[in-house]
Design an enzyme around this catalytic site. Structure first.
Site, PDB file in Angstrom:
ATOM      1  CE  LYS A 110      77.704  67.071  22.608  1.00  0.00           C
ATOM      2  NZ  LYS A 110      76.494  66.682  21.887  1.00  0.00           N
ATOM      3  CD  GLU A 125      72.822  62.470  15.590  1.00  0.00           C
ATOM      4  OE1 GLU A 125      72.053  63.006  16.402  1.00  0.00           O
ATOM      5  OE2 GLU A 125      73.932  62.006  15.897  1.00  0.00           O
ATOM      6  NE  ARG A 130      78.939  62.470  24.205  1.00  0.00           N
ATOM      7  CZ  ARG A 130      77.678  62.846  24.411  1.00  0.00           C
ATOM      8  NH1 ARG A 130      76.679  62.052  24.035  1.00  0.00           N
ATOM      9  NH2 ARG A 130      77.393  63.984  24.989  1.00  0.00           N
TER      10      ARG A 130
HETATM   11  C1  LIG Z   1      75.336  65.946  21.961  1.00  0.00           C
HETATM   12  C2  LIG Z   1      74.551  65.383  20.831  1.00  0.00           C
HETATM   13  C3  LIG Z   1      73.420  64.557  21.029  1.00  0.00           C
HETATM   14  C4  LIG Z   1      72.825  64.293  22.388  1.00  0.00           C
HETATM   15  O1  LIG Z   1      73.646  63.645  23.275  1.00  0.00           O
HETATM   16  P1  LIG Z   1      73.331  63.660  24.842  1.00  0.00           P
HETATM   17  O2  LIG Z   1      74.473  62.964  25.445  1.00  0.00           O
HETATM   18  O3  LIG Z   1      72.053  62.931  25.057  1.00  0.00           O
HETATM   19  O4  LIG Z   1      73.196  65.096  25.221  1.00  0.00           O
HETATM   20  C5  LIG Z   1      72.812  64.009  19.910  1.00  0.00           C
HETATM   21  N1  LIG Z   1      73.245  64.262  18.668  1.00  0.00           N
HETATM   22  C6  LIG Z   1      74.314  65.067  18.429  1.00  0.00           C
HETATM   23  C7  LIG Z   1      74.748  65.312  17.041  1.00  0.00           C
HETATM   24  C8  LIG Z   1      74.997  65.641  19.508  1.00  0.00           C
HETATM   25  O5  LIG Z   1      76.043  66.431  19.269  1.00  0.00           O
END
Ligand SMILES: *Cc1c(COP(=O)(O)O)cnc(C)c1O
Length: 341
Positions: free
Chosen positions: A185, A221, A83
């Site tokens: 991210k 989200e 990722r």
């Molecule tokens: C990091 C994140 C998540 C959760 O991802 P995981 O890999 O399950 O920790 C969900 N939504 C957003 C906006 C994120 O930044």
């Protein structure tokens, strides 16, 4: 050795604590250096670094777990590595190989072994890898130098005193644009979420739910977590959209639902005016695994899912199975747990 072993594990909360060592690697002239552990927590960078002005930076979040047999395990770190590579491609940053990423994480966890909370405390070692664009660069263009860091900090149990449902509210703000950076991210998405979060918190909610930025009719989200809903027919549903951050926890839960519990799973549109299709709902991510969604307020109407005080049976079952895998109480699918030796 620090004083890690003497921490009050159950009451750590979620905050930064200095540990023994951090990992730092520099990228210059087209390549990453070997990278090494350092004790220093301060970084010295140019004032003209693109990370500071134009948001050329990204991060990851994962945890190390002290397992039932005493070993330390990472949960699917290869997925975080992949990722982070996706994020780097989107922001024109140099990728870190999966091997280098996992090696760096292992090195830092190993060097801070005493800060990995004991099995049964519910506490974990949170791991934060990140990359920033640095160097003298005032024009809007990719940095010429980068720093890849990994630090860790012990964090307390997310649900102190047991899992409890949370209340959320739909916001009119967007965290990301339809074809922006929602699926990667980057810190900018979080900067955009600070104000809507604060408004929701002042109104007494845990956080806010974002709708799709194009039509504002579908759930995207829930705070900084992905939405899951369980229908009356016992189908696990999660929204599909190019501006959702693909949660590793969420995809792990979908796998468990399908392969362990024989449930049907669907990635599709989830309309905000059709919440009645769900008998349970939750927000999933590394921090909480699943936060059961007690209620969601849309305008002046409050929709209650399973209950505002009790956790639904399917959410509870999925949660228990996933944490069982993380803590070594339940057999893990091939490759999900990487031991730190
Ligand atoms: C990091 C994140 C998540 C959760 O991802 P995981 O890999 O399950 O920790 C969900 N939504 C957003 C906006 C994120 O930044």
């Amino acid at each position: 050795m620090g004083n890690g072993a003497n921490l009050d594990w159950e009451n750590l909360g979620f905050l930064y604590r200095e540990t023994n060592a951090n990992y730092v690697s520099y990228w210059k002239d087209g390549a990453w250096d070997e990278g090494k552990l350092v004790e220093e927590k301060m970084l010295t960078i140019s004032m003209a670094s693109p990370a500071l002005h134009y948001g050329q930076q990204c991060f990851e979040g994962l945890k190390a777990y002290r397992r039932k047999d005493g070993t330390i395990g990472l949960f699917r770190p290869d997925q975080n590595a992949k990722r982070m590579q996706d994020t780097c491609r989107r922001l024109l940053m140099p990728e870190v190989s999966e091997e280098k990423f996992i090696e760096a994480v292992k090195m830092v966890v190993k060097a801070n072994e005493e800060f990995v909370p004991p099995y049964g405390s519910g506490a974990t070692l949170y791991i934060r890898p990140f990359i920033i664009g640095v160097g003298d660069n005032i024009g809007v263009k990719p940095a010429t130098e980068y720093i890849f860091c990994v630090f860790v900090t012990p964090v307390g149990p997310y649900f102190k005193g047991g899992m409890t449902p949370i209340k959320m509210v739909v916001t009119d703000y967007d965290r990301a644009a339809p074809h922006g950076t929602g699926a990667v991210k980057v810190g900018g998405n979080y900067a955009a979420s600070l104000l809507p979060h604060e408004i929701a918190a002042k109104e007494g909610y845990s956080d806010c739910v974002y709708l799709d930025p194009k039509t504002h009719t579908k759930i995207e989200e829930v705070g900084a977590a992905n939405f899951i809903g369980i229908t009356k027919e016992n189908v696990l549903v999660t929204p599909k959209s190019p501006s959702i951050l693909p949660s590793i926890t969420k995809y792990s839960l979908l796998y468990i639902a399908e392969n362990i519990f024989g449930m049907k799973v669907e990635e599709r549109d989830v309309y905000i005016n059709n919440l009645d299709e769900f008998v349970e709902a939750g927000a999933c991510g590394t921090a909480a695994v699943i936060s059961p969604l007690g209620s969601l307020t849309v305008g002046d109407e409050k929709h209650v899912f399973y209950s505002e005080t009790e956790v639904g049976p399917v959410v509870k079952k999925l949660y228990n199975h996933l944490i069982g895998i993380q803590y070594g109480e339940v057999e893990a699918p091939e490759g999900w747990i990487v031991e730190v030796k």
